[in-house]
Design an enzyme around this catalytic site. Structure first.
Site, PDB file in Angstrom:
ATOM      1  N   ARG A 180       0.850  -1.203   0.000  1.00  0.00           N
ATOM      2  CA  ARG A 180       0.000   0.000   0.000  1.00  0.00           C
ATOM      3  C   ARG A 180       0.878   1.242   0.000  1.00  0.00           C
ATOM      4  O   ARG A 180       0.588   2.241  -0.634  1.00  0.00           O
ATOM      5  CB  ARG A 180      -0.961  -0.005   1.202  1.00  0.00           C
ATOM      6  CG  ARG A 180      -1.706   1.303   1.349  1.00  0.00           C
ATOM      7  CD  ARG A 180      -2.968   1.249   2.230  1.00  0.00           C
ATOM      8  NE  ARG A 180      -2.901   0.362   3.359  1.00  0.00           N
ATOM      9  CZ  ARG A 180      -2.171   0.588   4.472  1.00  0.00           C
ATOM     10  NH1 ARG A 180      -1.442   1.678   4.586  1.00  0.00           N
ATOM     11  NH2 ARG A 180      -2.185  -0.286   5.457  1.00  0.00           N
ATOM     12  N   TYR A 218     -17.312  16.059 -14.810  1.00  0.00           N
ATOM     13  CA  TYR A 218     -17.790  14.677 -14.780  1.00  0.00           C
ATOM     14  C   TYR A 218     -18.821  14.532 -13.649  1.00  0.00           C
ATOM     15  O   TYR A 218     -18.591  15.013 -12.526  1.00  0.00           O
ATOM     16  CB  TYR A 218     -16.605  13.724 -14.563  1.00  0.00           C
ATOM     17  CG  TYR A 218     -17.006  12.313 -14.266  1.00  0.00           C
ATOM     18  CD1 TYR A 218     -17.874  11.627 -15.113  1.00  0.00           C
ATOM     19  CD2 TYR A 218     -16.546  11.652 -13.139  1.00  0.00           C
ATOM     20  CE1 TYR A 218     -18.267  10.323 -14.840  1.00  0.00           C
ATOM     21  CE2 TYR A 218     -16.921  10.345 -12.860  1.00  0.00           C
ATOM     22  CZ  TYR A 218     -17.797   9.692 -13.721  1.00  0.00           C
ATOM     23  OH  TYR A 218     -18.184   8.410 -13.442  1.00  0.00           O
ATOM     24  N   ASP A 260      -8.242  18.711 -13.865  1.00  0.00           N
ATOM     25  CA  ASP A 260      -8.467  17.329 -14.305  1.00  0.00           C
ATOM     26  C   ASP A 260      -8.156  17.300 -15.806  1.00  0.00           C
ATOM     27  O   ASP A 260      -8.879  17.886 -16.617  1.00  0.00           O
ATOM     28  CB  ASP A 260      -9.922  16.937 -14.002  1.00  0.00           C
ATOM     29  CG  ASP A 260     -10.230  15.492 -14.372  1.00  0.00           C
ATOM     30  OD1 ASP A 260      -9.594  14.965 -15.306  1.00  0.00           O
ATOM     31  OD2 ASP A 260     -11.120  14.895 -13.741  1.00  0.00           O
ATOM     32  N   LYS A 305      -8.942   6.085 -18.778  1.00  0.00           N
ATOM     33  CA  LYS A 305      -9.243   6.624 -20.102  1.00  0.00           C
ATOM     34  C   LYS A 305      -8.023   6.536 -21.030  1.00  0.00           C
ATOM     35  O   LYS A 305      -7.509   5.460 -21.253  1.00  0.00           O
ATOM     36  CB  LYS A 305      -9.778   8.045 -19.931  1.00  0.00           C
ATOM     37  CG  LYS A 305     -10.856   8.175 -18.865  1.00  0.00           C
ATOM     38  CD  LYS A 305     -12.077   7.361 -19.209  1.00  0.00           C
ATOM     39  CE  LYS A 305     -13.201   7.298 -18.223  1.00  0.00           C
ATOM     40  NZ  LYS A 305     -13.081   7.547 -16.845  1.00  0.00           N
TER      41      LYS A 305
HETATM   42  O1  P1T Z   1     -14.066   6.417 -13.469  1.00  0.00           O
HETATM   43  P1  P1T Z   1     -12.825   6.884 -12.723  1.00  0.00           P
HETATM   44  O2  P1T Z   1     -11.568   6.246 -13.159  1.00  0.00           O
HETATM   45  O3  P1T Z   1     -13.016   6.872 -11.245  1.00  0.00           O
HETATM   46  O4  P1T Z   1     -12.611   8.422 -13.150  1.00  0.00           O
HETATM   47  C1  P1T Z   1     -13.489   9.435 -12.809  1.00  0.00           C
HETATM   48  C2  P1T Z   1     -13.376  10.583 -13.793  1.00  0.00           C
HETATM   49  C3  P1T Z   1     -12.636  11.691 -13.438  1.00  0.00           C
HETATM   50  N1  P1T Z   1     -12.490  12.742 -14.278  1.00  0.00           N
HETATM   51  C4  P1T Z   1     -13.053  12.737 -15.500  1.00  0.00           C
HETATM   52  C5  P1T Z   1     -12.891  13.917 -16.396  1.00  0.00           C
HETATM   53  C6  P1T Z   1     -13.798  11.631 -15.924  1.00  0.00           C
HETATM   54  O5  P1T Z   1     -14.337  11.660 -17.155  1.00  0.00           O
HETATM   55  C7  P1T Z   1     -13.978  10.520 -15.050  1.00  0.00           C
HETATM   56  C8  P1T Z   1     -14.766   9.317 -15.434  1.00  0.00           C
HETATM   57  N2  P1T Z   1     -15.590   9.509 -16.538  1.00  0.00           N
HETATM   58  C9  P1T Z   1     -16.400   8.590 -17.128  1.00  0.00           C
HETATM   59  C10 P1T Z   1     -16.560   7.339 -16.660  1.00  0.00           C
HETATM   60  C11 P1T Z   1     -17.098   9.056 -18.316  1.00  0.00           C
HETATM   61  O6  P1T Z   1     -17.653   8.240 -19.092  1.00  0.00           O
HETATM   62  O7  P1T Z   1     -17.113  10.273 -18.535  1.00  0.00           O
END
Ligand code: P1T
Length: 378
Positions: free
Chosen positions: A46, A98, A170, A195
């Site tokens: 961790r 988001y 972000d 992503k």
């Molecule tokens: O899903 P996760 O890995 O926890 O990420 C969250 C997140 C944070 N910031 C942005 C700009 C994001 O687009 C996302 C997650 N977004 C999607 C799942 C989506 O389809 O837009």
């Protein structure tokens, strides 16, 4: 060294024991210590793991940052950054975000006694007006999810610096290949590595990078104390994704521009959002702030939900799914999917209408993607 080279080599030296060219997946939760208080740099996974460390170094390098931290998801990264705030603190956030970030701010972080004011992202002066004596953080996305608005990072960085506030960007939609917010004055960059960084829709992950030593020390503490870390295998997959990020991003962008130009002229399309189009309101700013426009397109179809449903049902290549940034093309209906957790009135106010569709353009052949869209629109 240039981006492409760093993405392949930084933090990824061949294994000193075996010469393995690829960083091994260290599937271990703990490490033998030579004596009490004496170890080889690792105690417990961790806190630190060699595969994750390699990823963290690579992440820092491709964002032109000093420090990188990897997390189990984008929201785990976000939560860890928000843990810097103490009860009574205040956040100013852009209003196009988001939906999961909005949900976290409104339904989790609010319970910690930390409040958020959302500011119309089209009016940067409003960020300054929204600042209160207890404002500790400005949080934005650029390009935003889902409306692909561009926020001028240096202007916000100035406002943040003047008021002693931390600016978080972000950078998920642009990816570090097209945009480096720290170079433009941001203090912290957050990613959903699920992503473009992962790039193959096979993991959930997150990242935080910064060049501020004090922030890093605090974030590193919270990474370990909260414990939302990625597994060694997921770390390895993101690291592998990063190696091809540049090549993939160039293809995503090429395809997205081609499709955006096609959609812009299509009679069934009411409005299109793609920063690479000259008709995008912030095209000039996008050109200055980013080295490319990315692979995301949003569009409003003429008509309402019935037309959207018909279009979606006829697509064959664009899969109806949450997420983005993988090699395959996806389609998302923000009102019911990614932004479904925003109350309807608030969502409409933010411009996420019932006829809005978001496309994550993959790296298939562009003519196949165009044919798929043309057939579904027809
Ligand atoms: O899903 P996760 O890995 O926890 O990420 C969250 C997140 C944070 N910031 C942005 C700009 C994001 O687009 C996302 C997650 N977004 C999607 C799942 C989506 O389809 O837009």
């Amino acid at each position: 060294m240039e981006f492409e080279t760093r993405a392949i080599h930084e933090g990824q030296q061949s294994d000193p024991q075996t010469g393995a060219v690829i960083v091994p997946i260290y599937l271990t939760s703990t490490y033998e210590q030579q004596a009490i208080g004496q170890h080889k740099g690792y105690e417990y996974s961790r806190t630190g793991n060699p595969t994750r460390n390699a990823l963290e170094e690579a992440l820092a390098s491709i964002e032109n940052a000093k420090y990188g931290l990897a997390f189990a998801s984008g929201l785990a990264a976000t939560t860890t950054v928000l843990s810097l705030l103490k009860s009574g603190a205040h956040i100013v956030a852009g209003d196009d975000l988001y939906g999961g970030t909005y949900r976290l701010l409104e339904r989790v972080v609010k319970n910690w006694g930390v409040t958020t004011t959302y500011v119309d992202i089209d009016n940067l002066a409003d960020f300054e007006t929204a600042i209160q004596p207890n404002t500790k953080l400005i949080w934005i996305e650029t390009p935003t999810n889902p409306l692909l608005k561009i926020v001028e990072i240096p202007v916000l960085a100035n406002i943040a610096r003047k008021n002693n506030i931390v600016l978080v960007v972000d950078n998920t939609f642009a990816s570090p290949y097209f945009q480096k917010p720290l170079d433009l004055g941001a203090d912290i960059v957050v990613h959903s590595t699920t992503k473009y960084l992962g790039g193959h829709s096979d993991i959930i992950g997150g990242a935080v990078v910064t060049s501020n030593e004090q922030l890093y020390t605090e974030l590193k503490f919270y990474q370990n104390a909260i414990g939302a870390v990625p597994s060694p295998f997921d770390s390895w997959l993101v690291l592998r994704g990063i190696k091809t990020l540049a090549v993939r991003m160039r293809e995503h962008e090429k395809n997205a521009l081609f499709l955006a130009q096609f959609l812009e002229k299509h009679p069934k399309v009411e409005r299109i959002y793609y920063p690479g189009l000259a008709s995008h309101e912030q095209h000039q700013l996008a050109k200055e702030q980013m080295s490319g426009f990315g692979g995301m397109i949003s569009l409003e179809l003429k008509g309402g939900l019935a037309e959207v449903e018909r279009f979606v049902s006829k697509l064959k290549l664009f899969l109806l799914a949450e997420s983005l940034g993988g090699v395959e093309s996806l389609l998302c209906y923000p009102a019911k999917m990614t932004h479904g957790s925003i109350p309807e009135a608030e969502r409409i106010k933010r411009g996420i209408k019932d006829n809005l569709i978001r496309l994550s353009v993959g790296i298939e052949h562009p003519l196949d993607l165009q044919a798929d869209l043309e057939n579904a629109l027809g």
